[in-house]
Design a protein around this motif. Sequence first.
Motif, PDB file in Angstrom:
ATOM      1  N   SER A  25      10.839   1.252  -0.328  1.00  0.00           N
ATOM      2  CA  SER A  25      10.028   0.993   0.525  1.00  0.00           C
ATOM      3  C   SER A  25       9.583   1.969   1.452  1.00  0.00           C
ATOM      4  CB  SER A  25      10.663   0.124   1.444  1.00  0.00           C
ATOM      5  OG  SER A  25      11.726   0.593   2.018  1.00  0.00           O
ATOM      6  N   LEU A  26       8.493   1.881   2.244  1.00  0.00           N
ATOM      7  CA  LEU A  26       8.183   3.340   2.837  1.00  0.00           C
ATOM      8  C   LEU A  26       9.203   3.650   3.779  1.00  0.00           C
ATOM      9  CD1 LEU A  26       4.467   2.458   3.897  1.00  0.00           C
ATOM     10  CD2 LEU A  26       5.076   4.233   2.306  1.00  0.00           C
ATOM     11  N   ALA A  27       9.900   2.643   4.474  1.00  0.00           N
ATOM     12  CA  ALA A  27      11.187   3.029   5.292  1.00  0.00           C
ATOM     13  C   ALA A  27      12.126   3.911   4.445  1.00  0.00           C
ATOM     14  CB  ALA A  27      11.855   2.131   5.952  1.00  0.00           C
ATOM     15  N   GLU A  28      12.441   3.615   3.160  1.00  0.00           N
ATOM     16  CA  GLU A  28      13.170   4.330   2.433  1.00  0.00           C
ATOM     17  C   GLU A  28      12.708   5.695   2.165  1.00  0.00           C
ATOM     18  OE1 GLU A  28      15.581   0.588  -0.050  1.00  0.00           O
ATOM     19  OE2 GLU A  28      13.513   0.945  -0.581  1.00  0.00           O
ATOM     20  N   VAL A  29      11.372   5.708   1.597  1.00  0.00           N
ATOM     21  CA  VAL A  29      10.821   6.947   1.274  1.00  0.00           C
ATOM     22  C   VAL A  29      10.936   7.795   2.497  1.00  0.00           C
ATOM     23  CG1 VAL A  29       8.742   8.161   0.734  1.00  0.00           C
ATOM     24  CG2 VAL A  29       9.446   5.978  -0.472  1.00  0.00           C
ATOM     25  N   GLU A  30      10.682   7.421   3.764  1.00  0.00           N
ATOM     26  CA  GLU A  30      10.691   8.311   4.927  1.00  0.00           C
ATOM     27  C   GLU A  30      11.883   8.778   5.270  1.00  0.00           C
ATOM     28  OE1 GLU A  30      10.327   7.978   9.851  1.00  0.00           O
ATOM     29  OE2 GLU A  30       9.354   6.497   8.658  1.00  0.00           O
ATOM     30  N   ALA A  31      13.028   7.747   5.034  1.00  0.00           N
ATOM     31  CA  ALA A  31      14.454   8.287   5.205  1.00  0.00           C
ATOM     32  C   ALA A  31      14.881   9.149   4.244  1.00  0.00           C
ATOM     33  CB  ALA A  31      15.517   7.273   5.116  1.00  0.00           C
ATOM     34  N   LEU A  32      14.421   9.143   2.854  1.00  0.00           N
ATOM     35  CA  LEU A  32      14.786  10.057   1.835  1.00  0.00           C
ATOM     36  C   LEU A  32      14.196  11.284   2.221  1.00  0.00           C
ATOM     37  CD1 LEU A  32      15.593   9.710  -1.528  1.00  0.00           C
ATOM     38  CD2 LEU A  32      13.559  10.699  -1.519  1.00  0.00           C
ATOM     39  N   ALA A  33      12.930  11.454   2.640  1.00  0.00           N
ATOM     40  CA  ALA A  33      12.088  12.486   2.620  1.00  0.00           C
ATOM     41  C   ALA A  33      12.856  13.451   3.982  1.00  0.00           C
ATOM     42  CB  ALA A  33      10.711  12.438   3.219  1.00  0.00           C
ATOM     43  N   ARG A  34      13.031  12.661   5.018  1.00  0.00           N
ATOM     44  CA  ARG A  34      13.749  13.281   6.243  1.00  0.00           C
ATOM     45  C   ARG A  34      15.098  14.055   5.934  1.00  0.00           C
ATOM     46  NH1 ARG A  34      11.397  12.375  11.244  1.00  0.00           N
ATOM     47  NH2 ARG A  34       9.807  10.815  11.570  1.00  0.00           N
ATOM     48  N   ARG A  35      15.730  13.062   4.913  1.00  0.00           N
ATOM     49  CA  ARG A  35      17.226  13.930   4.607  1.00  0.00           C
ATOM     50  C   ARG A  35      16.855  15.221   3.743  1.00  0.00           C
ATOM     51  NH1 ARG A  35      18.442   8.435   3.585  1.00  0.00           N
ATOM     52  NH2 ARG A  35      18.233   8.853   1.207  1.00  0.00           N
ATOM     53  N   ALA A  36      15.817  14.968   2.739  1.00  0.00           N
ATOM     54  CA  ALA A  36      15.773  15.965   1.921  1.00  0.00           C
ATOM     55  C   ALA A  36      15.260  17.294   2.578  1.00  0.00           C
ATOM     56  CB  ALA A  36      14.558  15.818   0.900  1.00  0.00           C
ATOM     57  N   HIS A  37      14.569  17.269   3.545  1.00  0.00           N
ATOM     58  CA  HIS A  37      13.994  18.434   4.343  1.00  0.00           C
ATOM     59  C   HIS A  37      14.913  18.562   5.763  1.00  0.00           C
ATOM     60  CE1 HIS A  37      10.226  18.973   2.212  1.00  0.00           C
ATOM     61  NE2 HIS A  37      10.198  17.951   1.951  1.00  0.00           N
ATOM     62  N   GLU A  38      16.024  18.002   5.818  1.00  0.00           N
ATOM     63  CA  GLU A  38      16.809  18.434   6.694  1.00  0.00           C
ATOM     64  C   GLU A  38      17.348  19.657   6.985  1.00  0.00           C
ATOM     65  OE1 GLU A  38      20.746  16.146   8.895  1.00  0.00           O
ATOM     66  OE2 GLU A  38      20.132  15.464   6.648  1.00  0.00           O
ATOM     67  N   GLY A  39      17.147  20.254   7.984  1.00  0.00           N
ATOM     68  CA  GLY A  39      17.254  21.786   8.466  1.00  0.00           C
ATOM     69  C   GLY A  39      16.398  22.542   8.198  1.00  0.00           C
ATOM     70  N   GLN A  40      15.229  22.002   7.469  1.00  0.00           N
ATOM     71  CA  GLN A  40      14.123  22.907   7.292  1.00  0.00           C
ATOM     72  C   GLN A  40      12.944  22.902   8.605  1.00  0.00           C
ATOM     73  OE1 GLN A  40      12.137  21.408   3.862  1.00  0.00           O
ATOM     74  NE2 GLN A  40      13.808  22.515   2.407  1.00  0.00           N
ATOM     75  N   THR A  41      12.490  24.011   8.696  1.00  0.00           N
ATOM     76  CA  THR A  41      11.380  24.327   9.947  1.00  0.00           C
ATOM     77  C   THR A  41      10.156  24.826   9.132  1.00  0.00           C
ATOM     78  OG1 THR A  41      12.296  26.573  10.374  1.00  0.00           O
ATOM     79  CG2 THR A  41      13.303  24.684  11.676  1.00  0.00           C
ATOM     80  N   ASP A  42       9.090  24.451   9.861  1.00  0.00           N
ATOM     81  CA  ASP A  42       7.877  25.092   9.578  1.00  0.00           C
ATOM     82  C   ASP A  42       7.735  26.382  10.137  1.00  0.00           C
ATOM     83  OD1 ASP A  42       7.109  24.808  12.364  1.00  0.00           O
ATOM     84  OD2 ASP A  42       5.725  23.095  12.192  1.00  0.00           O
ATOM     85  N   LYS A  43       6.454  26.786   9.974  1.00  0.00           N
ATOM     86  CA  LYS A  43       6.385  28.489  10.390  1.00  0.00           C
ATOM     87  C   LYS A  43       6.278  28.619  11.767  1.00  0.00           C
ATOM     88  CE  LYS A  43       3.082  29.298   6.620  1.00  0.00           C
ATOM     89  NZ  LYS A  43       3.318  28.322   5.607  1.00  0.00           N
ATOM     90  N   ALA A  44       6.203  27.454  12.751  1.00  0.00           N
ATOM     91  CA  ALA A  44       6.092  27.581  14.034  1.00  0.00           C
ATOM     92  C   ALA A  44       7.654  27.311  14.398  1.00  0.00           C
ATOM     93  CB  ALA A  44       5.444  26.737  14.675  1.00  0.00           C
ATOM     94  N   GLY A  45       8.583  27.153  13.640  1.00  0.00           N
ATOM     95  CA  GLY A  45      10.075  26.707  14.106  1.00  0.00           C
ATOM     96  C   GLY A  45      10.278  25.384  14.485  1.00  0.00           C
ATOM     97  N   ARG A  46       9.400  24.618  14.121  1.00  0.00           N
ATOM     98  CA  ARG A  46       9.487  23.108  14.350  1.00  0.00           C
ATOM     99  C   ARG A  46      10.134  22.293  13.137  1.00  0.00           C
ATOM    100  NH1 ARG A  46       9.842  21.653  18.975  1.00  0.00           N
ATOM    101  NH2 ARG A  46       9.593  19.535  18.296  1.00  0.00           N
ATOM    102  N   PRO A  47      10.871  21.111  13.271  1.00  0.00           N
ATOM    103  CA  PRO A  47      11.649  20.537  12.296  1.00  0.00           C
ATOM    104  C   PRO A  47      10.545  20.146  11.404  1.00  0.00           C
ATOM    105  CG  PRO A  47      12.474  19.905  14.460  1.00  0.00           C
ATOM    106  CD  PRO A  47      11.382  20.747  14.612  1.00  0.00           C
ATOM    107  N   TYR A  48      10.799  20.448   9.994  1.00  0.00           N
ATOM    108  CA  TYR A  48       9.617  19.958   9.138  1.00  0.00           C
ATOM    109  C   TYR A  48       9.345  18.700   8.822  1.00  0.00           C
ATOM    110  CZ  TYR A  48       7.089  21.328   5.072  1.00  0.00           C
ATOM    111  OH  TYR A  48       5.619  21.276   4.343  1.00  0.00           O
TER     112      TYR A  48
END
Length: 166
Positions: free
Chosen positions: A24-47
Amino acid sequence: MADPTPSPSPSPSPSRAPSRPPLSLAEVEALARRAHEGQTDKAGRPYAEHLAAVAAGVRERGGSDEQIAAAWLHDAVEDAALSEEWLAGAALTGATKAMVRAVTKRPGEPVEEYTARILATPGALLVKEADLAHNADPARLAVLDAATRERLTAKYARVRGLLGLA
């Protein structure tokens, strides 16, 4: 990088289509958030903020659930947050997988080949359009140093032009 987030159930071999329903979209969102956990963008914001903005941009542009799922996962393989092997066996539709692959830049790939692949893949252009819109957001770029801001602005403009979005 090792795959930090396996699919919720055992994956079939990459040569077979999944026999289970797509995430589901909720599962995909949760998975993507976990996969990118701890990553930040070029401005230092959570990915995850970028992923959420791209998914929202796709939704606002009238994108399908498959396109929204691809938006959540659009950088996962490129950033090695998830592997191509994971994607091959994931409980996602073929269309979502194709869009994720289309927007995944390959090392050393000319931008012309990259943009041609996006244009050739149904649904991928909308995902990339939302990605570019968020990447080029003046408020987001404003926190970067001038040289980086100018380099990225030119890069995004070139990609937009090649995609016919300029």
